[in-house]
Design a protein around this motif. Structure first.
Motif, PDB file in Angstrom:
ATOM      1  N   GLN A 138       0.830  -1.205   0.000  1.00  0.00           N
ATOM      2  CA  GLN A 138       0.000   0.000   0.000  1.00  0.00           C
ATOM      3  C   GLN A 138       0.866   1.257   0.000  1.00  0.00           C
ATOM      4  O   GLN A 138       0.553   2.243  -0.681  1.00  0.00           O
ATOM      5  CB  GLN A 138      -0.924  -0.007   1.224  1.00  0.00           C
ATOM      6  CG  GLN A 138      -1.960   1.101   1.241  1.00  0.00           C
ATOM      7  CD  GLN A 138      -2.986   0.957   0.133  1.00  0.00           C
ATOM      8  OE1 GLN A 138      -3.322  -0.156  -0.251  1.00  0.00           O
ATOM      9  NE2 GLN A 138      -3.465   2.063  -0.382  1.00  0.00           N
ATOM     10  N   LYS A 139       1.969   1.197   0.761  1.00  0.00           N
ATOM     11  CA  LYS A 139       2.881   2.337   0.794  1.00  0.00           C
ATOM     12  C   LYS A 139       3.507   2.564  -0.576  1.00  0.00           C
ATOM     13  O   LYS A 139       3.628   3.712  -1.039  1.00  0.00           O
ATOM     14  CB  LYS A 139       3.967   2.087   1.842  1.00  0.00           C
ATOM     15  CG  LYS A 139       4.921   3.249   2.016  1.00  0.00           C
ATOM     16  CD  LYS A 139       5.950   2.945   3.084  1.00  0.00           C
ATOM     17  CE  LYS A 139       6.932   4.108   3.237  1.00  0.00           C
ATOM     18  NZ  LYS A 139       7.971   3.810   4.258  1.00  0.00           N
ATOM     19  N   ILE A 140       3.899   1.456  -1.221  1.00  0.00           N
ATOM     20  CA  ILE A 140       4.486   1.574  -2.565  1.00  0.00           C
ATOM     21  C   ILE A 140       3.468   2.146  -3.542  1.00  0.00           C
ATOM     22  O   ILE A 140       3.781   3.014  -4.369  1.00  0.00           O
ATOM     23  CB  ILE A 140       4.986   0.196  -3.040  1.00  0.00           C
ATOM     24  CG1 ILE A 140       6.163  -0.267  -2.170  1.00  0.00           C
ATOM     25  CG2 ILE A 140       5.405   0.248  -4.505  1.00  0.00           C
ATOM     26  CD1 ILE A 140       6.613  -1.676  -2.449  1.00  0.00           C
ATOM     27  N   ILE A 141       2.209   1.660  -3.422  1.00  0.00           N
ATOM     28  CA  ILE A 141       1.153   2.162  -4.311  1.00  0.00           C
ATOM     29  C   ILE A 141       0.909   3.647  -4.065  1.00  0.00           C
ATOM     30  O   ILE A 141       0.746   4.436  -5.012  1.00  0.00           O
ATOM     31  CB  ILE A 141      -0.141   1.350  -4.106  1.00  0.00           C
ATOM     32  CG1 ILE A 141       0.052  -0.084  -4.625  1.00  0.00           C
ATOM     33  CG2 ILE A 141      -1.312   2.006  -4.822  1.00  0.00           C
ATOM     34  CD1 ILE A 141      -1.097  -1.005  -4.303  1.00  0.00           C
ATOM     35  N   ASP A 142       0.890   4.042  -2.777  1.00  0.00           N
ATOM     36  CA  ASP A 142       0.683   5.461  -2.457  1.00  0.00           C
ATOM     37  C   ASP A 142       1.824   6.316  -2.995  1.00  0.00           C
ATOM     38  O   ASP A 142       1.587   7.396  -3.571  1.00  0.00           O
ATOM     39  CB  ASP A 142       0.561   5.642  -0.940  1.00  0.00           C
ATOM     40  CG  ASP A 142      -0.711   5.015  -0.388  1.00  0.00           C
ATOM     41  OD1 ASP A 142      -1.655   4.814  -1.179  1.00  0.00           O
ATOM     42  OD2 ASP A 142      -0.755   4.723   0.823  1.00  0.00           O
ATOM     43  N   ASP A 143       3.060   5.827  -2.801  1.00  0.00           N
ATOM     44  CA  ASP A 143       4.210   6.579  -3.318  1.00  0.00           C
ATOM     45  C   ASP A 143       4.159   6.672  -4.839  1.00  0.00           C
ATOM     46  O   ASP A 143       4.442   7.730  -5.423  1.00  0.00           O
ATOM     47  CB  ASP A 143       5.517   5.918  -2.875  1.00  0.00           C
ATOM     48  CG  ASP A 143       5.714   5.997  -1.365  1.00  0.00           C
ATOM     49  OD1 ASP A 143       5.082   6.867  -0.739  1.00  0.00           O
ATOM     50  OD2 ASP A 143       6.478   5.173  -0.821  1.00  0.00           O
ATOM     51  N   THR A 144       3.788   5.546  -5.460  1.00  0.00           N
ATOM     52  CA  THR A 144       3.677   5.554  -6.925  1.00  0.00           C
ATOM     53  C   THR A 144       2.576   6.505  -7.376  1.00  0.00           C
ATOM     54  O   THR A 144       2.726   7.229  -8.369  1.00  0.00           O
ATOM     55  CB  THR A 144       3.375   4.135  -7.435  1.00  0.00           C
ATOM     56  OG1 THR A 144       4.384   3.237  -6.964  1.00  0.00           O
ATOM     57  CG2 THR A 144       3.351   4.103  -8.954  1.00  0.00           C
ATOM     58  N   GLY A 145       1.458   6.501  -6.615  1.00  0.00           N
ATOM     59  CA  GLY A 145       0.365   7.418  -6.944  1.00  0.00           C
ATOM     60  C   GLY A 145       0.793   8.871  -6.824  1.00  0.00           C
ATOM     61  O   GLY A 145       0.438   9.710  -7.666  1.00  0.00           O
ATOM     62  N   LYS A 146       1.579   9.170  -5.770  1.00  0.00           N
ATOM     63  CA  LYS A 146       2.067  10.537  -5.612  1.00  0.00           C
ATOM     64  C   LYS A 146       2.986  10.921  -6.763  1.00  0.00           C
ATOM     65  O   LYS A 146       2.908  12.036  -7.295  1.00  0.00           O
ATOM     66  CB  LYS A 146       2.806  10.670  -4.281  1.00  0.00           C
ATOM     67  CG  LYS A 146       1.895  10.589  -3.064  1.00  0.00           C
ATOM     68  CD  LYS A 146       2.700  10.702  -1.782  1.00  0.00           C
ATOM     69  CE  LYS A 146       1.793  10.600  -0.556  1.00  0.00           C
ATOM     70  NZ  LYS A 146       2.571  10.665   0.708  1.00  0.00           N
ATOM     71  N   ASP A 147       3.873   9.974  -7.148  1.00  0.00           N
ATOM     72  CA  ASP A 147       4.779  10.251  -8.268  1.00  0.00           C
ATOM     73  C   ASP A 147       3.998  10.464  -9.563  1.00  0.00           C
ATOM     74  O   ASP A 147       4.303  11.379 -10.343  1.00  0.00           O
ATOM     75  CB  ASP A 147       5.771   9.099  -8.439  1.00  0.00           C
ATOM     76  CG  ASP A 147       6.721   8.988  -7.254  1.00  0.00           C
ATOM     77  OD1 ASP A 147       6.896   9.998  -6.549  1.00  0.00           O
ATOM     78  OD2 ASP A 147       7.265   7.890  -7.031  1.00  0.00           O
ATOM     79  N   LEU A 148       2.985   9.609  -9.771  1.00  0.00           N
ATOM     80  CA  LEU A 148       2.170   9.762 -10.977  1.00  0.00           C
ATOM     81  C   LEU A 148       1.416  11.083 -10.966  1.00  0.00           C
ATOM     82  O   LEU A 148       1.256  11.737 -12.005  1.00  0.00           O
ATOM     83  CB  LEU A 148       1.182   8.589 -11.087  1.00  0.00           C
ATOM     84  CG  LEU A 148       1.803   7.217 -11.387  1.00  0.00           C
ATOM     85  CD1 LEU A 148       0.728   6.139 -11.343  1.00  0.00           C
ATOM     86  CD2 LEU A 148       2.485   7.222 -12.750  1.00  0.00           C
ATOM     87  N   LYS A 149       0.947  11.476  -9.769  1.00  0.00           N
ATOM     88  CA  LYS A 149       0.238  12.748  -9.655  1.00  0.00           C
ATOM     89  C   LYS A 149       1.169  13.907  -9.983  1.00  0.00           C
ATOM     90  O   LYS A 149       0.794  14.853 -10.695  1.00  0.00           O
ATOM     91  CB  LYS A 149      -0.327  12.896  -8.243  1.00  0.00           C
ATOM     92  CG  LYS A 149      -1.190  14.131  -8.061  1.00  0.00           C
ATOM     93  CD  LYS A 149      -1.762  14.181  -6.661  1.00  0.00           C
ATOM     94  CE  LYS A 149      -2.625  15.426  -6.469  1.00  0.00           C
ATOM     95  NZ  LYS A 149      -3.176  15.495  -5.091  1.00  0.00           N
ATOM     96  N   LYS A 150       2.409  13.831  -9.459  1.00  0.00           N
ATOM     97  CA  LYS A 150       3.377  14.880  -9.757  1.00  0.00           C
ATOM     98  C   LYS A 150       3.692  14.915 -11.247  1.00  0.00           C
ATOM     99  O   LYS A 150       3.777  15.990 -11.855  1.00  0.00           O
ATOM    100  CB  LYS A 150       4.658  14.650  -8.956  1.00  0.00           C
ATOM    101  CG  LYS A 150       4.497  14.906  -7.462  1.00  0.00           C
ATOM    102  CD  LYS A 150       5.806  14.664  -6.732  1.00  0.00           C
ATOM    103  CE  LYS A 150       5.655  14.913  -5.233  1.00  0.00           C
ATOM    104  NZ  LYS A 150       6.920  14.645  -4.501  1.00  0.00           N
ATOM    105  N   GLU A 151       3.871  13.718 -11.840  1.00  0.00           N
ATOM    106  CA  GLU A 151       4.147  13.667 -13.273  1.00  0.00           C
ATOM    107  C   GLU A 151       2.979  14.238 -14.075  1.00  0.00           C
ATOM    108  O   GLU A 151       3.181  14.961 -15.056  1.00  0.00           O
ATOM    109  CB  GLU A 151       4.420  12.223 -13.696  1.00  0.00           C
ATOM    110  CG  GLU A 151       5.738  11.671 -13.173  1.00  0.00           C
ATOM    111  CD  GLU A 151       5.968  10.238 -13.605  1.00  0.00           C
ATOM    112  OE1 GLU A 151       5.109   9.715 -14.349  1.00  0.00           O
ATOM    113  OE2 GLU A 151       6.984   9.653 -13.213  1.00  0.00           O
ATOM    114  N   ALA A 152       1.755  13.900 -13.639  1.00  0.00           N
ATOM    115  CA  ALA A 152       0.581  14.427 -14.340  1.00  0.00           C
ATOM    116  C   ALA A 152       0.516  15.947 -14.219  1.00  0.00           C
ATOM    117  O   ALA A 152       0.193  16.648 -15.197  1.00  0.00           O
ATOM    118  CB  ALA A 152      -0.688  13.791 -13.769  1.00  0.00           C
TER     119      ALA A 152
END
Length: 206
Positions: A138-152
């Protein structure tokens, strides 16, 4: 060969638990006392039953293993009652037969409870491990989501900048075209005026 060995171990451990529970009937009934020797014997039996319950949970799972352990408890208690009833002299149960039946049944139930305790501890540790793995994922998914949000957000910002630049370029080109048009119109008007003057000049009589 390995599969047969695993199946054999799966059946051997419940059988060992049944033997441990049944063998407690042949111990001195005063083992429920609180002296050091009695405590050591029951402690060893309890630890062995705990280990059997642990392995049963690991190999058979909580639901199937629980049914197996419960069946062993019922079977051991039933066999103990039958043996004590028919062999009273050996078990010194000529008097107070009901109390002795309860006493020997409680032995089996107590050891079975230790097996259930071993299963419960193994299940809790396994669930805790799965929970830790899930939290890590879940932490990895959240971090990935944050990175994707920043990229978006960066891509959106770049798109806005490109769109603004495109609009600015389009406006500049439009202004340039307008200026060229006005200049050409002005030159045409000047050319027409010059031609008219030139024609008028040549049309005058000499």
């Amino acid at each position: 060969m390995k599969i047969k060995k695993d199946l054999l171990i799966r059946y051997v451990v419940p059988a060992l638990l049944a033997v441990l529970m049944f063998s407690s009937n042949f111990l001195n009934k005063k083992l429920f006392g609180f002296d050091d020797q009695n405590f050591a014997v029951w402690f060893v039996l309890s630890v062995l039953c705990f280990a059997c319950g642990w392995y049963i949970n690991q190999s058979l799972g909580w639901h199937l293993g629980g049914r197996v352990v419960f069946s062993i408890i019922v079977a051991a208690a039933f066999i103990s009652i039958v043996m004590i009833t028919f062999f009273r002299e050996y078990f010194d149960a000529n008097e107070m037969i009901t109390e002795n039946l309860l006493l020997y049944s409680l032995r089996n139930i107590m050891l079975g409870a230790m097996a259930f305790f071993g299963m419960a501890v193994a299940e809790v540790l396994m669930l805790q491990k799965e929970l830790l793995v899930f939290q890590e994922k879940q932490k990895i998914i959240d971090d990935t989501g944050k990175d994707l949000k920043k990229e978006a957000e960066l891509e959106l910002r770049e798109a806005k900048i490109k769109a603004q630049k495109f609009l600015n370029d389009a406006e500049s080109e439009a202004k340039e075209i307008t200026l060229k048009k006005e200049r050409i119109e002005k030159e045409l008007k000047e050319f027409i005026r010059t031609e008219k003057e030139f024609i008028k000049k040549y049309e005058k009589p000499e």
